[in-house]
Design an enzyme around this catalytic site. Sequence first.
Site, PDB file in Angstrom:
ATOM      1  N   CYS A  89       9.238  -2.391  -8.606  1.00  0.00           N
ATOM      2  CA  CYS A  89       7.477  -2.172  -8.876  1.00  0.00           C
ATOM      3  C   CYS A  89       7.261  -0.561  -8.755  1.00  0.00           C
ATOM      4  O   CYS A  89       7.895   0.246  -8.196  1.00  0.00           O
ATOM      5  CB  CYS A  89       7.124  -2.712  -7.582  1.00  0.00           C
ATOM      6  SG  CYS A  89       5.482  -3.129  -7.612  1.00  0.00           S
ATOM      7  N   HIS A 136      14.858  -7.563  -1.582  1.00  0.00           N
ATOM      8  CA  HIS A 136      14.764  -6.547  -2.671  1.00  0.00           C
ATOM      9  C   HIS A 136      16.051  -6.980  -3.674  1.00  0.00           C
ATOM     10  O   HIS A 136      15.619  -7.378  -4.763  1.00  0.00           O
ATOM     11  CB  HIS A 136      15.023  -5.085  -2.123  1.00  0.00           C
ATOM     12  CG  HIS A 136      14.910  -4.175  -3.247  1.00  0.00           C
ATOM     13  ND1 HIS A 136      13.824  -3.654  -3.653  1.00  0.00           N
ATOM     14  CD2 HIS A 136      15.813  -3.533  -4.211  1.00  0.00           C
ATOM     15  CE1 HIS A 136      14.046  -2.691  -4.600  1.00  0.00           C
ATOM     16  NE2 HIS A 136      15.375  -2.961  -4.899  1.00  0.00           N
ATOM     17  N   GLU A 137      17.231  -7.067  -3.302  1.00  0.00           N
ATOM     18  CA  GLU A 137      18.156  -7.408  -4.193  1.00  0.00           C
ATOM     19  C   GLU A 137      18.033  -8.738  -4.640  1.00  0.00           C
ATOM     20  O   GLU A 137      18.508  -9.172  -5.993  1.00  0.00           O
ATOM     21  CB  GLU A 137      19.597  -7.252  -3.487  1.00  0.00           C
ATOM     22  CG  GLU A 137      19.794  -5.812  -3.111  1.00  0.00           C
ATOM     23  CD  GLU A 137      19.863  -4.774  -3.988  1.00  0.00           C
ATOM     24  OE1 GLU A 137      19.727  -4.990  -5.390  1.00  0.00           O
ATOM     25  OE2 GLU A 137      19.435  -3.548  -3.849  1.00  0.00           O
TER      26      GLU A 137
HETATM   27 ZN   LIG Z   1      16.282  -2.029  -6.736  1.00  0.00          ZN
HETATM   28 ZN   LIG Z   2       5.638  -4.994  -6.770  1.00  0.00          ZN
END
Ligand SMILES: [Zn+2]
Ligand SMILES: [Zn+2]
Length: 253
Positions: A175, A164-165
């Site tokens: 998102c 994620h990061e």
């Molecule tokens: Zn984030």
């Molecule tokens: Zn996404």
Amino acid sequence: MEEGFERLAPPRRGEWRSLFREKEQTFEDYLARCANRRTAARSLIVLQPLGTRAPVLDRMAEYAEAFFGLAVRVRPTLPLADQAHVPTRDQYNSSMVLDDLAGRAPADALVYLGIADRDLFARGRKFVFGEGSLDRRTGVCSLARLASPDPEAVDRRALKLMTHEAGHILSIAHCVTHRCVMQGSNTLDESDGHPLHLCPADLRKLAWNTGVDPDARYRRLQAFYEKSGWTADAEWIARQLAKRSVLGTGGER
Ligand SMILES: [Zn+2]
Ligand SMILES: [Zn+2]
């Protein structure tokens, strides 16, 4: 072709999207504003242990290579920046840690991500799992809140947080359209509910940025999940690969 990718329903109370009204980052927005794109000279993912080096670092390095299709280097451990520590709350200010790291980003790092062993906070927030800069090649995340009696849960959380990061550092915003690893999360429960995968829109951004071949990437992830005993994830990938080979497309366009 969206089978296997779920569109998001309106947020429930307390979820990230109910508190932060973020706009969708379309592919066109991404092309126009991507501030950190792979070049020949800048193509590595560099993981930076901060504090103590957690055993999960090796898994993170392997997973990052599979997920992003980039070579990964783990740097020698550094202490967390003293000036970022706030004694009254015994936490580190993530933006200050990030500032400190940004000045140390190796020239060949497309992604320079600190992995801290202590708790982080940001202004106005009790804590943050991490912070990734969309334009400074740098980010930081913390393992401090990922604890669970189940070691597999900790491992999964750590890998999810890392991708994620690192996604943010590749200029990918939160998102807001699909179940996706790039969804923002406010609590551990919320992030536990997020999948490991990128939705088609975010995978397209990644492929444009790094040049990764989506099918080769899925095969690497499948092998990683199988080896980890994450059968449901491996099966999800197998379904994506089967679908893609029927379509005869090499990519999501
Ligand atoms: Zn984030
Ligand atoms: Zn996404």
